[in-house]
Design an enzyme around this catalytic site. Structure first.
Site, PDB file in Angstrom:
ATOM      1  N   SER A 154       0.842  -1.193   0.000  1.00 43.04           N
ATOM      2  CA  SER A 154       0.000   0.000   0.000  1.00 43.04           C
ATOM      3  C   SER A 154       0.876   1.243   0.000  1.00 43.04           C
ATOM      4  O   SER A 154       1.990   1.232   0.559  1.00 43.04           O
ATOM      5  CB  SER A 154      -0.844  -0.016   1.278  1.00 43.04           C
ATOM      6  OG  SER A 154      -1.471   1.221   1.460  1.00 43.04           O
ATOM      7  N   LYS A 184       2.420  -3.860   6.406  1.00 50.71           N
ATOM      8  CA  LYS A 184       2.729  -3.924   4.970  1.00 50.71           C
ATOM      9  C   LYS A 184       4.239  -3.784   4.756  1.00 50.71           C
ATOM     10  O   LYS A 184       4.834  -4.496   3.952  1.00 50.71           O
ATOM     11  CB  LYS A 184       1.976  -2.826   4.218  1.00 50.71           C
ATOM     12  CG  LYS A 184       0.459  -3.015   4.221  1.00 50.71           C
ATOM     13  CD  LYS A 184       0.047  -4.223   3.421  1.00 50.71           C
ATOM     14  CE  LYS A 184      -1.441  -4.491   3.475  1.00 50.71           C
ATOM     15  NZ  LYS A 184      -1.840  -5.772   2.879  1.00 50.71           N
ATOM     16  N   TYR A 239      -1.226  -0.757  10.701  1.00 50.81           N
ATOM     17  CA  TYR A 239      -1.567  -1.357   9.404  1.00 50.81           C
ATOM     18  C   TYR A 239      -0.412  -1.159   8.413  1.00 50.81           C
ATOM     19  O   TYR A 239       0.052  -2.099   7.763  1.00 50.81           O
ATOM     20  CB  TYR A 239      -2.860  -0.729   8.865  1.00 50.81           C
ATOM     21  CG  TYR A 239      -3.131  -1.029   7.409  1.00 50.81           C
ATOM     22  CD1 TYR A 239      -3.459  -2.319   6.998  1.00 50.81           C
ATOM     23  CD2 TYR A 239      -3.041  -0.032   6.431  1.00 50.81           C
ATOM     24  CE1 TYR A 239      -3.689  -2.607   5.652  1.00 50.81           C
ATOM     25  CE2 TYR A 239      -3.267  -0.306   5.098  1.00 50.81           C
ATOM     26  CZ  TYR A 239      -3.588  -1.594   4.705  1.00 50.81           C
ATOM     27  OH  TYR A 239      -3.808  -1.858   3.374  1.00 50.81           O
TER      28      TYR A 239
END
Ligand code: NAD
Ligand code: UFG
Length: 339
Positions: free
Chosen positions: A126, A154, A150
């Site tokens: 992302s 990643k 989050y």
């Protein structure tokens, strides 16, 4: 080597469904693994309807060894790994669930791939790994400084994939750093189906148009952007889906890890998005201004030239087209797959 069967983890989700349509359309066999924690089996039926082809579906968790050995019983040539938890705010409240699912899930997947000699993976990373951008457009060489759990998950999986590729020259991994996916397949049969009140701009707008939300709060009118509202790189989900198939095809056999942006290279402000959606839908989107949202950045858009150089990939579909397609999906499915 010819690529025939692709395992898609998290295939029943928003980006997974659109990617499976693209894979089936290009002649691949698809095995979908999903625990349906954020999706519905109906989504897979819709993909089969669009493509006119069947998907082998395994219901279960990517972290479950027994499930993974069932998945890998059949020959798998490559993996696209979408399965993850994805809500930024939620990740701040329950970080360990995010590390467990997103990092733990990726470790379990790589273990299972190793046991079966599967050496090729495309991973959903992302643009959030960049944190607060120093310079626009964002190039892949920009510093990796995620600002929430989050984003950390990643970045960790990207690092893991790099090490995995360094350990064995036959391993190939592509981490695709997506910017902001929006819209839906043109059939209106599949699309984004948030289970709660949407946090993201696009599904919130479509829910206002259908009457499920009353009004939008625009988070900040004093950002250092041309109209004072946040600017993002909104990418049609079908362009994103095509990017996955390109990555899989062109990168196979090369070996090593690559991180590649998938975005349009253009910024759109919140007010511009509202205007584009109003034109596409003929609906008025009522909004008020609120304070800046914690953790937001003023502007973020991609330098997508690496994907173009590597795979001749570039975004083709406009924000206007994404608005029209997203609105069709919302109109035909006011309650998502629950209808
Ligand atoms: P989504 O929630 O719609 O899809 C994820 C799918 O994975 C769901 O079907 C869910 O049920 C499944 N899943 C989750 N954990 C699982 C597990 N442990 N085992 C098996 N299945 C599991 O999300 P999406 O928008 O389609 O995103 C797909 C991927 O792209 C995610 O990895 C996400 O982090 C990443 N991503 C999304 C965006 C975005 O804006 N949508 C942006 C950048 C990156
Ligand atoms: N916005 C509003 N009101 C809302 C929702 C959003 O004004 O109700 C604004 C935001 O402030 C921002 C823009 O709309 O300026 C886009 O916000 P989104 O929440 O749609 O998207 P983000 O760029 O914040 O984040 C998304 C995903 C992340 C991902 C990131 C980059 O949620 O997971 O894109 O890919 F990391």
């Amino acid at each position: 080597m010819t690529l025939k069967t692709v395992l898609v983890t998290g295939g029943a989700g928003y980006i997974g469904t659109h990617t499976m349509v693209e894979l089936l359309g290009q002649g691949y066999e698809v095995v979908c693994l999903d625990n349906f924690s954020n999706s519905s089996p109906e989504a897979i039926k819709r993909v089969e309807k669009i493509a006119g082809k069947k998907i082998t579906t395994v219901t279960g968790d990517v972290r479950d060894r027994e499930v993974m050995s069932r998945v890998f019983k059949r020959p798998i040539d490559g993996v696209i790994h979408f399965a993850a938890l994805k809500a930024v705010g939620d990740s701040v409240k329950r970080p360990i669930d995010y590390y467990g699912n997103n990092v733990g899930g990726s470790i379990a997947l790589l273990d299972a791939m190793h046991e079966r000699g599967v050496h090729r993976i495309v991973f959903s990373s992302s643009a959030t790994v960049y944190g607060v951008p120093e310079k626009l457009p964002i190039e892949e060489s920009a510093p990796i400084r995620p600002i929430n759990p989050y984003g950390q998950t990643k970045a960790m999986v990207e690092q893991m994939l790099l090490d995995w590729c360094m350990a064995d020259a036959t391993h190939t991994a592509i981490s695709l750093r997506y910017f902001n996916p929006i819209g839906a397949h043109e059939s209106g049969l599949i699309g984004e189906d948030p289970h709660d009140v949407p946090n993201n701009l696009f599904p919130f707008i479509t829910q206002i148009a259908i009457g499920k939300q009353a009004q939008l709060t625009v988070w900040g009118d004093d950002w250092p952007t041309p109209d004072g509202t946040g600017v993002r790189d909104y990418l049609h989900v079908m362009d994103l889906a095509r990017g996955h198939v390109n990555a899989l095809e062109h990168a196979f056999g090369i070996g090593g890890h690559a991180t590649v942006n998938l975005g349009t290279g253009n910024g759109t402000s919140v007010l511009q998005m509202i205007a584009a959606f109003e034109v596409a839908s003929g609906k008025k989107i009522t909004y008020q201004f609120g304070p800046r949202r914690a953790g937001d950045v003023a502007a973020c858009w991609a330098d997508p030239s690496l994907a173009q150089r590597l795979w001749q990939w570039q975004a083709k579909l406009s924000v206007e087209r994404a608005c029209a397609d997203g609105w069709r999906w919302q109109q035909q499915n006011p309650n998502g797959y629950r209808d």
